[in-house]
Design an enzyme around this catalytic site. Structure first.
Site, PDB file in Angstrom:
ATOM      1  N   ARG A   1      -3.534  -4.845  -9.752  1.00  0.00           N
ATOM      2  CA  ARG A   1      -3.994  -5.457  -8.486  1.00  0.00           C
ATOM      3  C   ARG A   1      -4.129  -4.441  -7.340  1.00  0.00           C
ATOM      4  NH1 ARG A   1      -4.628  -7.984 -12.000  1.00  0.00           N
ATOM      5  NH2 ARG A   1      -4.005 -10.115 -12.455  1.00  0.00           N
ATOM      6  N   GLU A  58       0.492  -9.956  -2.650  1.00  0.00           N
ATOM      7  CA  GLU A  58      -0.830  -9.624  -3.204  1.00  0.00           C
ATOM      8  C   GLU A  58      -1.921 -10.030  -2.208  1.00  0.00           C
ATOM      9  OE1 GLU A  58      -1.657 -10.851  -7.304  1.00  0.00           O
ATOM     10  OE2 GLU A  58      -3.726 -11.281  -6.739  1.00  0.00           O
ATOM     11  N   SER A  81      -2.862 -16.119  -6.055  1.00  0.00           N
ATOM     12  CA  SER A  81      -1.516 -15.556  -6.193  1.00  0.00           C
ATOM     13  C   SER A  81      -1.066 -14.923  -4.884  1.00  0.00           C
ATOM     14  CB  SER A  81      -1.487 -14.493  -7.288  1.00  0.00           C
ATOM     15  OG  SER A  81      -1.645 -15.107  -8.536  1.00  0.00           O
TER      16      SER A  81
HETATM   17  C1  LIG Z   1      -7.853 -20.512  -7.275  1.00  0.00           C
HETATM   18  C2  LIG Z   1      -7.704 -19.011  -7.301  1.00  0.00           C
HETATM   19  C3  LIG Z   1      -7.494 -18.363  -8.516  1.00  0.00           C
HETATM   20  C4  LIG Z   1      -7.363 -16.964  -8.555  1.00  0.00           C
HETATM   21  N1  LIG Z   1      -7.146 -16.360  -9.759  1.00  0.00           N
HETATM   22  C5  LIG Z   1      -7.035 -15.014  -9.823  1.00  0.00           C
HETATM   23  C6  LIG Z   1      -6.822 -14.346 -11.064  1.00  0.00           C
HETATM   24  O1  LIG Z   1      -6.731 -14.935 -12.125  1.00  0.00           O
HETATM   25  N2  LIG Z   1      -6.725 -12.992 -11.038  1.00  0.00           N
HETATM   26  C7  LIG Z   1      -6.843 -12.263  -9.904  1.00  0.00           C
HETATM   27  O2  LIG Z   1      -6.765 -11.021  -9.950  1.00  0.00           O
HETATM   28  N3  LIG Z   1      -7.034 -12.872  -8.710  1.00  0.00           N
HETATM   29  C8  LIG Z   1      -7.148 -14.215  -8.638  1.00  0.00           C
HETATM   30  N4  LIG Z   1      -7.350 -14.827  -7.433  1.00  0.00           N
HETATM   31  C9  LIG Z   1      -7.451 -14.010  -6.211  1.00  0.00           C
HETATM   32  C10 LIG Z   1      -8.887 -13.615  -5.845  1.00  0.00           C
HETATM   33  O3  LIG Z   1      -9.804 -14.482  -6.454  1.00  0.00           O
HETATM   34  C11 LIG Z   1      -9.185 -12.170  -6.255  1.00  0.00           C
HETATM   35  O4  LIG Z   1      -8.338 -11.256  -5.598  1.00  0.00           O
HETATM   36  C12 LIG Z   1     -10.644 -11.778  -5.958  1.00  0.00           C
HETATM   37  O5  LIG Z   1     -10.880 -10.503  -6.476  1.00  0.00           O
HETATM   38  C13 LIG Z   1     -10.965 -11.789  -4.476  1.00  0.00           C
HETATM   39  O6  LIG Z   1     -12.355 -11.633  -4.343  1.00  0.00           O
HETATM   40  P1  LIG Z   1     -13.093 -12.016  -2.989  1.00  0.00           P
HETATM   41  O7  LIG Z   1     -14.517 -11.658  -3.126  1.00  0.00           O
HETATM   42  O8  LIG Z   1     -12.771 -13.412  -2.620  1.00  0.00           O
HETATM   43  O9  LIG Z   1     -12.386 -11.009  -1.986  1.00  0.00           O
HETATM   44  P2  LIG Z   1     -11.711 -11.366  -0.586  1.00  0.00           P
HETATM   45  O10 LIG Z   1     -10.594 -12.321  -0.815  1.00  0.00           O
HETATM   46  O11 LIG Z   1     -12.766 -11.728   0.376  1.00  0.00           O
HETATM   47  O12 LIG Z   1     -11.111  -9.948  -0.200  1.00  0.00           O
HETATM   48  C14 LIG Z   1     -10.000  -9.434  -0.902  1.00  0.00           C
HETATM   49  C15 LIG Z   1      -9.802  -7.987  -0.458  1.00  0.00           C
HETATM   50  O13 LIG Z   1     -10.933  -7.231  -0.878  1.00  0.00           O
HETATM   51  C16 LIG Z   1     -11.552  -6.619   0.249  1.00  0.00           C
HETATM   52  N5  LIG Z   1     -13.000  -6.596   0.011  1.00  0.00           N
HETATM   53  C17 LIG Z   1     -13.828  -7.657  -0.202  1.00  0.00           C
HETATM   54  N6  LIG Z   1     -15.084  -7.208  -0.398  1.00  0.00           N
HETATM   55  C18 LIG Z   1     -15.052  -5.852  -0.281  1.00  0.00           C
HETATM   56  C19 LIG Z   1     -16.030  -4.824  -0.342  1.00  0.00           C
HETATM   57  N7  LIG Z   1     -17.319  -5.080  -0.576  1.00  0.00           N
HETATM   58  N8  LIG Z   1     -15.631  -3.548  -0.142  1.00  0.00           N
HETATM   59  C20 LIG Z   1     -14.340  -3.241   0.092  1.00  0.00           C
HETATM   60  N9  LIG Z   1     -13.370  -4.172   0.173  1.00  0.00           N
HETATM   61  C21 LIG Z   1     -13.732  -5.459  -0.029  1.00  0.00           C
HETATM   62  C22 LIG Z   1     -11.153  -7.449   1.445  1.00  0.00           C
HETATM   63  O14 LIG Z   1     -11.214  -6.693   2.639  1.00  0.00           O
HETATM   64  C23 LIG Z   1      -9.725  -7.825   1.064  1.00  0.00           C
HETATM   65  O15 LIG Z   1      -8.841  -6.783   1.360  1.00  0.00           O
HETATM   66  C24 LIG Z   1      -7.466 -16.207  -7.366  1.00  0.00           C
HETATM   67  C25 LIG Z   1      -7.699 -16.861  -6.147  1.00  0.00           C
HETATM   68  C26 LIG Z   1      -7.813 -18.250  -6.103  1.00  0.00           C
HETATM   69  C27 LIG Z   1      -8.077 -18.921  -4.788  1.00  0.00           C
END
Ligand SMILES: Cc1cc2nc3c(=O)[nH]c(=O)nc-3n(C[C@H](O)[C@H](O)[C@H](O)COP(=O)(O)OP(=O)(O)OC[C@H]3O[C@@H](n4cnc5c(N)ncnc54)[C@H](O)[C@@H]3O)c2cc1C
Length: 292
Positions: free
Chosen positions: A169, A287, A217
């Site tokens: 992560r 996380e 998480s």
């Molecule tokens: C129901 C649910 C289930 C989930 N299951 C999992 C799972 O199984 N495994 C897992 O690992 N995670 C899981 N997550 C967490 C989440 O989905 C992941 O961390 C995912 O990668 C976040 O992607 P996002 O586009 O929403 O990023 P965001 O939540 O918008 O951002 C997360 C981080 O990434 C940064 N970021 C976003 N885009 C960029 C970019 N283009 N350049 C640089 N930095 C950037 C943001 O600044 C922030 O620090 C879950 C979340 C939910 C709500």
């Protein structure tokens, strides 16, 4: 000013940009359409001494409910992708805002393997690479061939798979800058990938509180322990303060029961961390990315 010509929203509600639906107002959220616009935002923020914060689907971020002055950079206008085939291998070359849903639909259509364990994670490819998102033994970085990253000055740097610093992560892209473009490699499968994906989605539905706004998480698993189990053991499964709580379905998931407040959420996290530490001497590491 060049930056003023970029699509943006002023005084925007951050609730709309976070899956847990908590957040105040963002002074400015930018929606760059190309590399040049993203570069301008990064350069301008550096010159003005304003922090940047990229936003994908907002599924692992929690915003304070006060007003925030960061330059938020949404990847909502960066959704183009191309697919290249070399024999049995397929390269999906995408801009940061392409969602996992889109990737899953490609994978299903072409019956590609490699991505199936990640199906159902609500993510953009940019956010996933930043978080090194993973599930069921696969991390996105296992599939990543190349990342095109804009540094804090807006200069493009290209990273090949082997050069990327990452761990559970974590990736170096959490330290700043902006992931602009990502290439992943998958291959044609002999299995019926649609079926495998369906099973993963059912499993997620069974285990996760998908009926409420959640930020996924909350804590990293302090392996070999599981954060959810530790929280459950100290009585935090289902515990809430106001409208924010640890889900009674999955203790490591924070949920918003309606009008969740940031202050309640932080109090709940602090209490949980203290309780786990008192009982096990394990310091839980957050996380979720908290922005205040
Ligand atoms: C129901 C649910 C289930 C989930 N299951 C999992 C799972 O199984 N495994 C897992 O690992 N995670 C899981 N997550 C967490 C989440 O989905 C992941 O961390 C995912 O990668 C976040 O992607 P996002 O586009 O929403 O990023 P965001 O939540 O918008 O951002 C997360 C981080 O990434 C940064 N970021 C976003 N885009 C960029 C970019 N283009 N350049 C640089 N930095 C950037 C943001 O600044 C922030 O620090 C879950 C979340 C939910 C709500």
């Amino acid at each position: 000013m060049l930056i003023d010509r970029i699509e943006q929203a002023e005084n925007a509600s951050l609730k709309e940009f976070s899956s847990i639906r908590i957040g105040g107002r963002a002074k400015r959220i930018f929606f760059p359409k190309n590399e040049e616009e993203a570069r301008i935002i990064l350069r301008e923020s550096l010159e003005r001494g304003v922090m940047t914060f990229p936003i994908g689907l907002g599924s692992n971020v929690i915003f304070s409910d006060s007003d925030l002055k960061h330059f938020f950079i949404s990847t909502n206008n960066l959704k183009k992708y191309v697919i290249r085939q070399v024999n049995d291998e397929y390269y999906i070359d995408m801009l940061a805002g392409v969602s996992f849903k889109t990737i899953v639909s490609i994978v299903k259509r072409l019956n590609l393997e490699g991505f199936e364990n990640l199906s159902g994670i609500p993510a953009t490819i940019g956010g996933a690479v930043c978080m090194n998102a993973g599930a069921y033994g696969t991390e996105i970085m296992d599939l990543v061939q190349k990342v095109y990253w804009l540094d804090e000055k807006g200069d493009m740097v290209e990273f090949y798979h082997q050069d990327i610093i990452r761990s559970y992560r974590y990736s170096q892209f959490q330290e700043g800058g902006f992931v602009y473009r990502v290439i992943i490699k998958l291959k044609k499968s002999k299995k019926e990938i649609k079926k495998v994906i369906k099973e993963h989605l059912l499993e997620r539905n069974r285990k996760q509180p998908l009926d409420l706004p959640t930020s996924g998480s909350t804590y990293k698993n302090p392996l070999p322990h599981y954060a959810g189990k530790l929280l459950e053991e100290v009585g935090f499964k289902g515990r809430r303060i106001g409208d924010v709580g640890f889900s009674s379905k999955h203790a490591n998931f924070l949920v918003n029961y309606g009008d969740g407040k940031f202050a309640d959420l932080i109090r709940l996290l602090e209490k949980a961390e203290e309780a786990v530490f008192k009982s096990t001497e394990i310091e839980l590491e957050r996380e979720v990315k908290i922005v205040e």
